[in-house]
Design an enzyme around this catalytic site. Structure first.
Site, PDB file in Angstrom:
ATOM      1  N   ASN A 150       0.810  -1.232   0.000  1.00  0.00           N
ATOM      2  CA  ASN A 150       0.000   0.000   0.000  1.00  0.00           C
ATOM      3  C   ASN A 150       0.832   1.265   0.000  1.00  0.00           C
ATOM      4  OD1 ASN A 150       0.712  -0.757   2.678  1.00  0.00           O
ATOM      5  ND2 ASN A 150      -0.866   0.610   3.486  1.00  0.00           N
ATOM      6  N   GLY A 226       1.710  -6.176   7.138  1.00  0.00           N
ATOM      7  CA  GLY A 226       0.818  -6.800   6.161  1.00  0.00           C
ATOM      8  C   GLY A 226      -0.445  -7.250   6.829  1.00  0.00           C
ATOM      9  N   THR A 230      -1.569 -13.119   7.688  1.00  0.00           N
ATOM     10  CA  THR A 230      -0.166 -13.415   7.370  1.00  0.00           C
ATOM     11  C   THR A 230       0.690 -13.291   8.629  1.00  0.00           C
ATOM     12  OG1 THR A 230      -0.560 -12.412   5.214  1.00  0.00           O
ATOM     13  CG2 THR A 230       1.730 -12.879   5.797  1.00  0.00           C
ATOM     14  N   GLU A 248       3.142  -5.387  12.248  1.00  0.00           N
ATOM     15  CA  GLU A 248       2.234  -4.255  12.058  1.00  0.00           C
ATOM     16  C   GLU A 248       1.167  -4.720  11.081  1.00  0.00           C
ATOM     17  OE1 GLU A 248       1.608  -1.365   9.640  1.00  0.00           O
ATOM     18  OE2 GLU A 248       0.125  -1.281  11.237  1.00  0.00           O
ATOM     19  N   CYS A 282      -3.671   1.076   6.446  1.00  0.00           N
ATOM     20  CA  CYS A 282      -4.116   0.367   7.651  1.00  0.00           C
ATOM     21  C   CYS A 282      -4.696   1.335   8.669  1.00  0.00           C
ATOM     22  CB  CYS A 282      -2.939  -0.380   8.259  1.00  0.00           C
ATOM     23  SG  CYS A 282      -1.561   0.696   8.652  1.00  0.00           S
ATOM     24  N   GLU A 461       6.740   0.307  16.042  1.00  0.00           N
ATOM     25  CA  GLU A 461       7.810   0.878  15.213  1.00  0.00           C
ATOM     26  C   GLU A 461       7.937   2.346  15.588  1.00  0.00           C
ATOM     27  OE1 GLU A 461       5.936  -0.421  11.379  1.00  0.00           O
ATOM     28  OE2 GLU A 461       7.834  -1.455  11.098  1.00  0.00           O
TER      29      GLU A 461
HETATM   30  O1  TXE Z   1      -0.582  -8.347   2.699  1.00  0.00           O
HETATM   31  P1  TXE Z   1       0.133  -9.717   2.855  1.00  0.00           P
HETATM   32  P2  TXE Z   1      -1.035  -7.751   1.338  1.00  0.00           P
HETATM   33  C1  TXE Z   1      -3.785  -5.988   4.973  1.00  0.00           C
HETATM   34  C2  TXE Z   1      -5.012  -5.667   4.178  1.00  0.00           C
HETATM   35  C3  TXE Z   1      -4.710  -6.318   2.851  1.00  0.00           C
HETATM   36  C4  TXE Z   1      -4.114  -7.608   3.374  1.00  0.00           C
HETATM   37  C5  TXE Z   1      -3.333  -8.255   2.285  1.00  0.00           C
HETATM   38  O2  TXE Z   1      -6.115  -6.320   4.725  1.00  0.00           O
HETATM   39  O3  TXE Z   1      -5.856  -6.639   2.123  1.00  0.00           O
HETATM   40  O4  TXE Z   1      -3.269  -7.201   4.456  1.00  0.00           O
HETATM   41  O5  TXE Z   1      -2.400  -7.261   1.784  1.00  0.00           O
HETATM   42  C6  TXE Z   1       4.540 -11.144   2.231  1.00  0.00           C
HETATM   43  N1  TXE Z   1       5.577 -15.238   5.151  1.00  0.00           N
HETATM   44  N2  TXE Z   1      -2.766  -4.972   4.866  1.00  0.00           N
HETATM   45  O6  TXE Z   1      -1.297  -8.794   0.274  1.00  0.00           O
HETATM   46  O7  TXE Z   1      -0.442 -10.781   2.001  1.00  0.00           O
HETATM   47  C7  TXE Z   1       3.973 -10.614   0.944  1.00  0.00           C
HETATM   48  O8  TXE Z   1       4.685 -11.132  -0.173  1.00  0.00           O
HETATM   49  C8  TXE Z   1       6.300 -14.126   4.914  1.00  0.00           C
HETATM   50  C9  TXE Z   1      -2.592  -4.097   5.984  1.00  0.00           C
HETATM   51  O9  TXE Z   1      -0.012  -6.702   1.041  1.00  0.00           O
HETATM   52  O10 TXE Z   1       0.154  -9.943   4.300  1.00  0.00           O
HETATM   53  C10 TXE Z   1       4.166  -9.111   1.128  1.00  0.00           C
HETATM   54  O11 TXE Z   1       5.502  -8.760   0.852  1.00  0.00           O
HETATM   55  N3  TXE Z   1       5.897 -13.122   4.095  1.00  0.00           N
HETATM   56  C11 TXE Z   1      -1.169  -3.624   6.015  1.00  0.00           C
HETATM   57  C12 TXE Z   1       3.888  -8.914   2.612  1.00  0.00           C
HETATM   58  O12 TXE Z   1       4.111 -10.192   3.218  1.00  0.00           O
HETATM   59  C13 TXE Z   1       4.703 -13.256   3.495  1.00  0.00           C
HETATM   60  C14 TXE Z   1      -0.716  -3.068   4.690  1.00  0.00           C
HETATM   61  C15 TXE Z   1       2.452  -8.472   2.913  1.00  0.00           C
HETATM   62  O13 TXE Z   1       1.610  -9.420   2.275  1.00  0.00           O
HETATM   63  C16 TXE Z   1       3.879 -14.395   3.680  1.00  0.00           C
HETATM   64  C17 TXE Z   1      -0.976  -4.008   3.641  1.00  0.00           C
HETATM   65  C18 TXE Z   1       4.369 -15.414   4.548  1.00  0.00           C
HETATM   66  N4  TXE Z   1       3.653 -16.526   4.805  1.00  0.00           N
HETATM   67  C19 TXE Z   1      -1.985  -4.951   3.749  1.00  0.00           C
HETATM   68  N5  TXE Z   1       2.743 -14.224   2.937  1.00  0.00           N
HETATM   69  C20 TXE Z   1      -0.940  -2.533   7.063  1.00  0.00           C
HETATM   70  N6  TXE Z   1      -1.298  -2.813   8.316  1.00  0.00           N
HETATM   71  O14 TXE Z   1      -0.407  -1.487   6.737  1.00  0.00           O
HETATM   72  C21 TXE Z   1       2.861 -13.033   2.320  1.00  0.00           C
HETATM   73  N7  TXE Z   1       4.030 -12.447   2.648  1.00  0.00           N
END
Ligand code: TXE
Length: 480
Positions: A150, A226, A230, A248, A282, A461
């Site tokens: 994001n 993320g 996850t 986070e 987020c 953080e």
């Molecule tokens: O997050 P992901 P994404 C939330 C929001 C969004 C959802 C998915 O709901 O729809 O998370 O977003 C890596 N082990 N937020 O797809 O899937 C992945 O490759 C290690 C809130 O971005 O969690 C990416 O680099 N790494 C958030 C990163 O993790 C793994 C902001 C995030 O992926 C993994 C963004 C694993 N098992 C999304 N699986 C905020 N709080 O700011 C995936 N990844």
């Protein structure tokens, strides 16, 4: 077509497998570059390089670490237009937003920690005439930083800046959905003279390279941003490895609007809190609670304000609302709008995919959407949508507002809008969140702790919190 490369041991490298993934421009739906599908063999190369650089970097003076990081920040500033355009193309956000927020903050993150590390002190504890204790805060060694799509460069640098400043070597993985600016950043690090192996950037999916980074025995700490699911998967995968984890995660943030608020300013700021970055933050205020006395008037004013938001080509300077980050994410957001209808919601404005003319005709655009008439416990109000969708509900008392606000599994942020300062203190104190803004939103001081409670994450953080996460305290006690 541009092939993004990994950054390992100071060099730009192709993935050992030779496999690449398509990278799609969200505004057009077309593949515009390709990203490495890195795997464990690439990770081993990166770990080797990071371990080889670890003691050199740990023993580099604070002044020299600070100077190199400041040079990287200078290069971000002098390449800001190229980086902002790359971010807008890769993520779908408006280019002016990318420049003013993403790239500005990426540079600020690095500059902040380049300075903070030179001020990072530790403690000593005297025991009268018996002994003295002093606390060392040493770098951990090789650490992993995994970031989302994001705010690609902003959240990528938010993690690696304190990690590097504290003297660690880093293995970083940006999101496979928005890899471009991390790749351009790698080139700037080479230009800045960052020593080989101090930072290593691996591109690819969570499964192919994200998960292996989290469980690799040589990587002693993981900083992740993320999704909450996850974050849970990473916690399970690393159980028993006793790694430091900073998580986070997601949010479902309440906005509390009281009848005595500064009406015009609150309408504008509540709209911004709900829809900035296409609602893909987020910290976005996606549950808007309005004191019943002003509910209809505020709802009407908010609808009118939201309908003025300009949806358009992310590369057009006049655009205020761009494309969602991917086809899959657009479909997820549209499915939640359908769910809201099924749960009895009424669409007050928006609710549709927006089809533009010209080059963006196939882009992933969704109208900023306000929905009312839903119950606080329904899925639309309980689950993180992470798109341009916000719900409206009335409340009758301060106590009810707090209970509604606290009524989800998340606890990241909140905003409170009222002129009654006593009420604001009391409401802020009672809200389960890591961050509460009063008569403002997303006003950020990088020294403050950043993060949430409940399903929004573990740890903080920002400022000294980040430097303490990325160092190990050791107490030395010396008898006189
Ligand atoms: O997050 P992901 P994404 C939330 C929001 C969004 C959802 C998915 O709901 O729809 O998370 O977003 C890596 N082990 N937020 O797809 O899937 C992945 O490759 C290690 C809130 O971005 O969690 C990416 O680099 N790494 C958030 C990163 O993790 C793994 C902001 C995030 O992926 C993994 C963004 C694993 N098992 C999304 N699986 C905020 N709080 O700011 C995936 N990844």
């Amino acid at each position: 077509m541009e092939k993004i490369q990994n950054y390992i041991g100071g060099e730009l490298k192709a993935p050992i497998s030779g496999n690449y993934l398509d990278n799609v421009e969200p505004a057009t739906g077309k593949v515009y570059s390709r990203i490495p599908e890195s795997g464990e063999a690439d990770l081993e190369l990166a770990v080797e390089a990071a371990e080889a650089a670890a003691s050199y970097w740990a023993n580099t003076s604070l002044e020299n670490r600070s100077a190199i990081l400041s040079k990287v920040a200078d290069l971000i500033d002098s390449n800001a237009d190229e980086l902002a355009r790359a971010e807008a193309v890769d993520n779908g956000k408006p280019v002016n937003f990318a420049k003013a927020v993403d790239i500005y903050r990426a540079s600020a993150n690095i500059r902040f920690f380049a300075h903070a590390i030179t001020q990072f002190s530790s403690e000593s504890h005297g025991m009268g005439d018996i002994a003295v204790n002093y606390t060392l805060r040493d770098p951990i060694g090789v650490v992993g930083c995994i970031s989302p799509w994001n705010f690609p460069l902003y959240l990528f640098t938010w993690k690696i800046a304190p990690a590097l400043a504290a003297g660690n070597t880093v293995i970083a993985k940006p999101s496979e959905i928005t890899p471009m600016t991390a790749y351009l950043f790698s080139k700037l690090c080479i230009e800045a003279g960052l020593p080989d192996g101090v930072l290593n950037v691996l591109h690819g999916t969570g499964a192919s390279i994200g998960a292996p980074i989290t469980t690799h025995p040589a990587i002693k700490a993981i900083s992740f941003t993320g999704g909450s699911s996850t974050g849970a998967a990473i916690t399970k995968a690393t159980a028993g490895q006793f790694k430091k984890l900073s998580l986070e995660l997601g949010g479902k943030n309440p906005t509390l609007v009281f009848a005595d608020c500064d009406f015009e300013e609150t309408v504008n700021e509540v709209a911004r809190a709900a829809f900035a970055n296409q609602g893909q933050i987020c910290l976005c205020g996606s549950r808007i609670y309005i004191e019943r006395d002003i509910y209809d008037k505020f709802r009407d004013a908010l609808v009118e304000r939201v309908e003025q938001i300009r949806i358009g080509d992310p590369l057009d300077g006049a655009t205020q609302h761009g494309a969602l980050v991917s086809k899959g994410h657009m479909e997820k957001v549209l499915s939640y709008i359908e769910l809201a209808r099924d749960e009895g919601g009424t669409i007050a404005t928006g609710g549709q995919r927006r089809t533009l003319e010209g080059r963006c005709a196939e882009g992933y655009f969704v109208e900023p959407t306000l929905i009312e008439g839903l119950d606080n416990q329904c899925r639309t109000n309980q689950e993180e949508i992470f798109g341009p969708v916000a719900t409206l509900q009335p409340f009758d008392s301060d106590g009810e507002a707090v209970n509604l606000a606290n009524g989800t599994r998340y606890g990241l942020a909140a905003s409170v809008w009222s002129r009654d300062i006593k009420r604001c203190h009391n409401v802020a104190r009672q809200i389960d969140a890591g961050i509460v803004w009063v008569n403002c939103w997303l006003l950020r001081d990088l020294r403050t702790p950043f993060g949430g409670v409940k399903s929004s994450g573990v740890g903080r953080e920002g400022g000294l919190e980040a430097l303490r996460f990325f160092t190990e305290p050791k107490n030395v006690c010396i008898k006189y």
